[in-house]
Design a protein around this motif. Sequence first.
Motif, PDB file in Angstrom:
ATOM      1  N   LEU A  18       0.834  -1.200   0.000  1.00 39.27           N
ATOM      2  CA  LEU A  18       0.000   0.000   0.000  1.00 39.27           C
ATOM      3  C   LEU A  18       0.872   1.256   0.000  1.00 39.27           C
ATOM      4  O   LEU A  18       1.355   1.675  -1.029  1.00 39.27           O
ATOM      5  CB  LEU A  18      -0.972  -0.031   1.186  1.00 39.27           C
ATOM      6  CG  LEU A  18      -2.067  -1.117   1.094  1.00 39.27           C
ATOM      7  CD1 LEU A  18      -2.919  -1.138   2.363  1.00 39.27           C
ATOM      8  CD2 LEU A  18      -2.951  -0.902  -0.132  1.00 39.27           C
ATOM      9  N   SER A  19       1.115   1.846   1.162  1.00 38.99           N
ATOM     10  CA  SER A  19       1.862   3.103   1.197  1.00 38.99           C
ATOM     11  C   SER A  19       3.358   2.888   0.997  1.00 38.99           C
ATOM     12  O   SER A  19       3.882   1.781   1.154  1.00 38.99           O
ATOM     13  CB  SER A  19       1.635   3.803   2.536  1.00 38.99           C
ATOM     14  OG  SER A  19       2.243   3.055   3.581  1.00 38.99           O
TER      15      SER A  19
ATOM     16  N   MET B 172       5.937  -0.252   2.114  1.00 40.41           N
ATOM     17  CA  MET B 172       6.770  -1.019   1.179  1.00 40.41           C
ATOM     18  C   MET B 172       8.164  -1.276   1.715  1.00 40.41           C
ATOM     19  O   MET B 172       8.820  -2.235   1.307  1.00 40.41           O
ATOM     20  CB  MET B 172       6.835  -0.306  -0.172  1.00 40.41           C
ATOM     21  CG  MET B 172       5.519  -0.296  -0.917  1.00 40.41           C
ATOM     22  SD  MET B 172       5.611   0.648  -2.461  1.00 40.41           S
ATOM     23  CE  MET B 172       3.979   1.390  -2.482  1.00 40.41           C
ATOM     24  N   ARG B 173       8.648  -0.475   2.644  1.00 39.12           N
ATOM     25  CA  ARG B 173       9.969  -0.735   3.230  1.00 39.12           C
ATOM     26  C   ARG B 173       9.987  -2.064   3.963  1.00 39.12           C
ATOM     27  O   ARG B 173      11.046  -2.653   4.207  1.00 39.12           O
ATOM     28  CB  ARG B 173      10.392   0.402   4.156  1.00 39.12           C
ATOM     29  CG  ARG B 173       9.651   0.497   5.461  1.00 39.12           C
ATOM     30  CD  ARG B 173      10.053   1.711   6.281  1.00 39.12           C
ATOM     31  NE  ARG B 173      11.325   1.516   6.976  1.00 39.12           N
ATOM     32  CZ  ARG B 173      12.111   2.500   7.384  1.00 39.12           C
ATOM     33  NH1 ARG B 173      11.773   3.759   7.139  1.00 39.12           N
ATOM     34  NH2 ARG B 173      13.217   2.254   8.026  1.00 39.12           N
TER      35      ARG B 173
ATOM     36  N   ALA C  79       3.143   3.421   8.923  1.00 38.39           N
ATOM     37  CA  ALA C  79       2.543   2.673   7.825  1.00 38.39           C
ATOM     38  C   ALA C  79       1.210   2.062   8.249  1.00 38.39           C
ATOM     39  O   ALA C  79       0.227   2.083   7.496  1.00 38.39           O
ATOM     40  CB  ALA C  79       3.504   1.586   7.350  1.00 38.39           C
ATOM     41  N   CYS C  80       1.173   1.516   9.461  1.00 39.18           N
ATOM     42  CA  CYS C  80      -0.068   0.924   9.964  1.00 39.18           C
ATOM     43  C   CYS C  80      -1.139   1.992  10.173  1.00 39.18           C
ATOM     44  O   CYS C  80      -2.326   1.754   9.906  1.00 39.18           O
ATOM     45  CB  CYS C  80       0.198   0.179  11.265  1.00 39.18           C
ATOM     46  SG  CYS C  80       1.220  -1.295  11.074  1.00 39.18           S
TER      47      CYS C  80
ATOM     48  N   GLU D  12      -3.396  -1.244  -4.283  1.00 33.85           N
ATOM     49  CA  GLU D  12      -2.090  -1.879  -4.104  1.00 33.85           C
ATOM     50  C   GLU D  12      -1.197  -1.639  -5.311  1.00 33.85           C
ATOM     51  O   GLU D  12      -1.674  -1.537  -6.442  1.00 33.85           O
ATOM     52  CB  GLU D  12      -2.253  -3.399  -3.934  1.00 33.85           C
ATOM     53  CG  GLU D  12      -2.945  -3.837  -2.677  1.00 33.85           C
ATOM     54  CD  GLU D  12      -2.958  -5.363  -2.563  1.00 33.85           C
ATOM     55  OE1 GLU D  12      -2.522  -6.041  -3.534  1.00 33.85           O
ATOM     56  OE2 GLU D  12      -3.399  -5.865  -1.520  1.00 33.85           O
ATOM     57  N   VAL D  13       0.106  -1.596  -5.053  1.00 32.49           N
ATOM     58  CA  VAL D  13       1.082  -1.615  -6.144  1.00 32.49           C
ATOM     59  C   VAL D  13       1.411  -3.074  -6.447  1.00 32.49           C
ATOM     60  O   VAL D  13       1.001  -3.986  -5.725  1.00 32.49           O
ATOM     61  CB  VAL D  13       2.363  -0.835  -5.787  1.00 32.49           C
ATOM     62  CG1 VAL D  13       2.049   0.609  -5.449  1.00 32.49           C
ATOM     63  CG2 VAL D  13       3.106  -1.499  -4.634  1.00 32.49           C
ATOM     64  N   SER D  14       2.168  -3.303  -7.490  1.00 32.06           N
ATOM     65  CA  SER D  14       2.550  -4.664  -7.848  1.00 32.06           C
ATOM     66  C   SER D  14       3.642  -5.185  -6.922  1.00 32.06           C
ATOM     67  O   SER D  14       4.328  -4.412  -6.228  1.00 32.06           O
ATOM     68  CB  SER D  14       3.065  -4.700  -9.289  1.00 32.06           C
ATOM     69  OG  SER D  14       4.285  -3.976  -9.394  1.00 32.06           O
TER      70      SER D  14
END
Length: 244
Positions: A127-128, A132-133, A194-195, A210-212
Amino acid sequence: MDHDHTLFHRDDVVALRHDLALSLRAAAHHGLGEGICNHFSVMLGGNSGLFLINPHGLHWAEVGPDDIVLVDERGERVAGAHGVERTAMFIHAAVHKLAGKTCVLHTHMPHATALTVTPSGKLNTKLSQNAMRFHRRVAFDADYNGLAFDETEGERIAAALQGADVAFLANHGVVVCGESLAAAYDDLYYLERACQLEVLARSMGGGLAEVSDQVAEATAAQFARDRDQSRLFFEALRRELPLP
């Protein structure tokens, strides 16, 4: 086992005591603590089987370097003026020993813990940007069995990590691990951010974009190559929250 109590006053251990106290005060400052509960610990090197941990009964905002306690893997105090809360030993000793983690930060921070009571149980790392980290770095322990009053709770959490840095504990909270307190605290802070974003997005009632996998993996790799940011953040906290 007999231990040399002078170890507690060795320069490198004193520095770790300062860093652990700073991380606890920072967590209180950022709203990541809960009463006098939860625990941060850091293992000493050299296969000593010893680690530093916050004392029982003090709020994180008041912990100083002299309050930190040195314990062995059985939970017995080696040095320090305070006692240690027993559930801390059952969780932290196992994760240090069985999962081989240097720093172990356990919190019930609100937004991360909110996700542990959802069906997915953990952060969606696609998501954000902050999420992603943590892509491919998150594990989930689905078996909540009450308070950690025996070794099985810590052993199960350690097994659930399976090389991950973060474990979401169903109906409970999170464990964040790292090779240094700077790296572990940086991850703890950004995990909660992030949460928080995911919880806010879910509250809007629509779908989530969502991203891939490829984008999430590439972004995680970019974060992994820039861990000096963790050190710089920790040094900024040292200036912002000077210890007594």
